[in-house]
Design an enzyme around this catalytic site. Sequence first.
Site, PDB file in Angstrom:
ATOM      1  N   GLU A 277      -6.837   6.859   8.487  1.00 50.69           N
ATOM      2  CA  GLU A 277      -7.433   8.109   8.987  1.00 50.69           C
ATOM      3  C   GLU A 277      -7.346   9.219   7.943  1.00 50.69           C
ATOM      4  OE1 GLU A 277      -9.204   8.307  11.694  1.00 50.69           O
ATOM      5  OE2 GLU A 277      -8.719   6.253  12.247  1.00 50.69           O
ATOM      6  N   HIS A 280     -10.130   8.898   5.551  1.00 47.94           N
ATOM      7  CA  HIS A 280     -11.384   9.522   5.997  1.00 47.94           C
ATOM      8  C   HIS A 280     -11.379  11.012   5.667  1.00 47.94           C
ATOM      9  CE1 HIS A 280     -13.329   6.256   7.990  1.00 47.94           C
ATOM     10  NE2 HIS A 280     -12.404   6.078   8.908  1.00 47.94           N
ATOM     11  N   GLU A 354     -15.648   3.104   6.306  1.00 45.33           N
ATOM     12  CA  GLU A 354     -14.497   2.351   6.809  1.00 45.33           C
ATOM     13  C   GLU A 354     -13.825   1.573   5.683  1.00 45.33           C
ATOM     14  OE1 GLU A 354     -13.016   2.687   9.674  1.00 45.33           O
ATOM     15  OE2 GLU A 354     -14.556   4.178  10.107  1.00 45.33           O
ATOM     16  N   ASP A 358     -10.076   2.090   4.395  1.00 47.47           N
ATOM     17  CA  ASP A 358      -9.167   0.945   4.292  1.00 47.47           C
ATOM     18  C   ASP A 358      -8.574   0.868   2.889  1.00 47.47           C
ATOM     19  OD1 ASP A 358      -9.433   0.143   6.881  1.00 47.47           O
ATOM     20  OD2 ASP A 358     -10.746  -1.573   6.474  1.00 47.47           O
TER      21      ASP A 358
HETATM   22 ZN   LIG Z   1     -12.020   4.523  10.270  1.00 49.36          ZN
END
Ligand SMILES: [Zn+2]
Length: 410
Positions: A277, A280, A354, A358
Amino acid sequence: MTANTLFWIIVSIIIIDFLVDKILDALNAKHYNDPVPDSLKDVFDEQEYEKSQRYKKSNYKFGMVSSTFSVVVLLLFLFLDGFDFADTLARSVSDNAILIALIFFGIIMLGSDLLSLPFSWYHTFVIEEKFGFNKTTPRTFILDKLKGWGMLIVLGGGILALIVWFYQFAGDSFWWYAWILVAAFSIFLNMFYARLIVPLFNKQTPLSEGSLRNKIEAYAQKEGFTLEKIFVIDSSKRSTKANAYFSGFGSEKRVTLYDTLITDLQDEEIVAVLAHEVGHYKKNHIIINMVISILSTGFTLWILSLFVGNPLLSEALGVENPGFHIGLVAFGILYSPISELTGIIMNYLSRKFEYQADNFAKQTYKAQPLISGLKKLSKNSLSNLTPHPAYVFVHYSHPPLYKRFRNLER
Ligand SMILES: [Zn+2]
C-alpha cells in the site's frame, strides 16, 4: 436520424453489452475446473478447493439470473415507455426543472433498488452464508440500505440539483461548472472519506500498541514515511473477507486495516501488505488515478454538453417533453460503450500499478511474507485461481494470483 432509429440503437447497445458480458462470464466459468498452477498448489487443500469451485459456480449462476432479470426489466421499461411515466409523474408534482429531475431520478433509483433488493438479500444471506462468509445481521443489512439511501439523497441529490441549475443558467457551457463541482467533490471525498463516510458504517479504532504496531512503525520509519494514523475497522461485523487500504493525502493520510486481516495474517504478512500500500502512495498511483478520473469526467461532461440539449434523445425514450434529466438517461446508455472502454484501460493501468506496488514491497521489505499473505487472502475469500485471460483483461483491477506470484518470485 429519427427518434425510432435512436431508440433501436439504445436497445442494441443494452443487448450487446449484456451479451458480451455473459459470454465473458461463461468463458471464465468454463475454466473453473482447470488444473491449478503448480506455484499455487498450496493455497487450498483438496476439500477447500472443492468448496471454492462450488462457491464460484453459485456466484456464476446467481450473476446469470440477476443480470438477466435486470436487463429484461430495463428493456420492458423502455418498450413500455417507463421513462415517460416517471417523467409525467414528476411533472405532476412540480414544474421546477430541478425538482422534476430530483423526483424523476428518485423514482428510477427507488424502483431499481427495490427490484434488486431480493437479489442482494439472497446473495448475502443465502450464498455468502452458505460458504461461511456472512456475518451481516438482517439489522445491519437494513441499516446499511437506509444509510446508503440517505447518502444518495444528500450527496447524489445535491450534485444533481446543482448540475441542473448550472444547465439552467449556463446552457451548453454548464459542463465547465459541473466538471469543477465533480472534481472538487471527488478530491474532498477522497481526502475526508475516512472521517466522514466510514464512521457511518463502521467503527474505527487506532491500532493498539504492541508488536504489530511496532513492526509497522519500524518499516515506515526505515522508508522515511510518516504514518501516524493506523486504524482498525470492524469489518468482521459484515464479512470474514479481509483487506487493507490507504486513503487521504498529506495530514489526512491514513491506513486502514480490516480486523479480519489482523486475525488471519501474521504480523510480517500484514507489514508486507502495508508495504504494498505504501508503494501505491510513493509511486503516486493515488494521485495519478485521481487525475485520470477527473480528466475523463471532464471529457464525458463535454460530450454530454454536445448532445443533452437535443430533443431527439427524449423522443427516442418516448418522452414528450424534452428535459435535461431524460437527455442524461439516454446519453448514459449511448455513452456506455465508451465507458466500458475507459474501464478496460483503467483496469489495465491498475494491474500495472499492482505489479509496481508489489515490487516496491519486495524491494523495501520482503517478497516471501507478501506471497504467503496474498495466498491466505485468496484462500479465505475462496478466490478463483484459474481465471480466463479475456475475463481478467476486462474485469480484473488486480493481476491474477499466479502472475503476481511469478512476478514476486522473480
Ligand atoms: Zn494494490
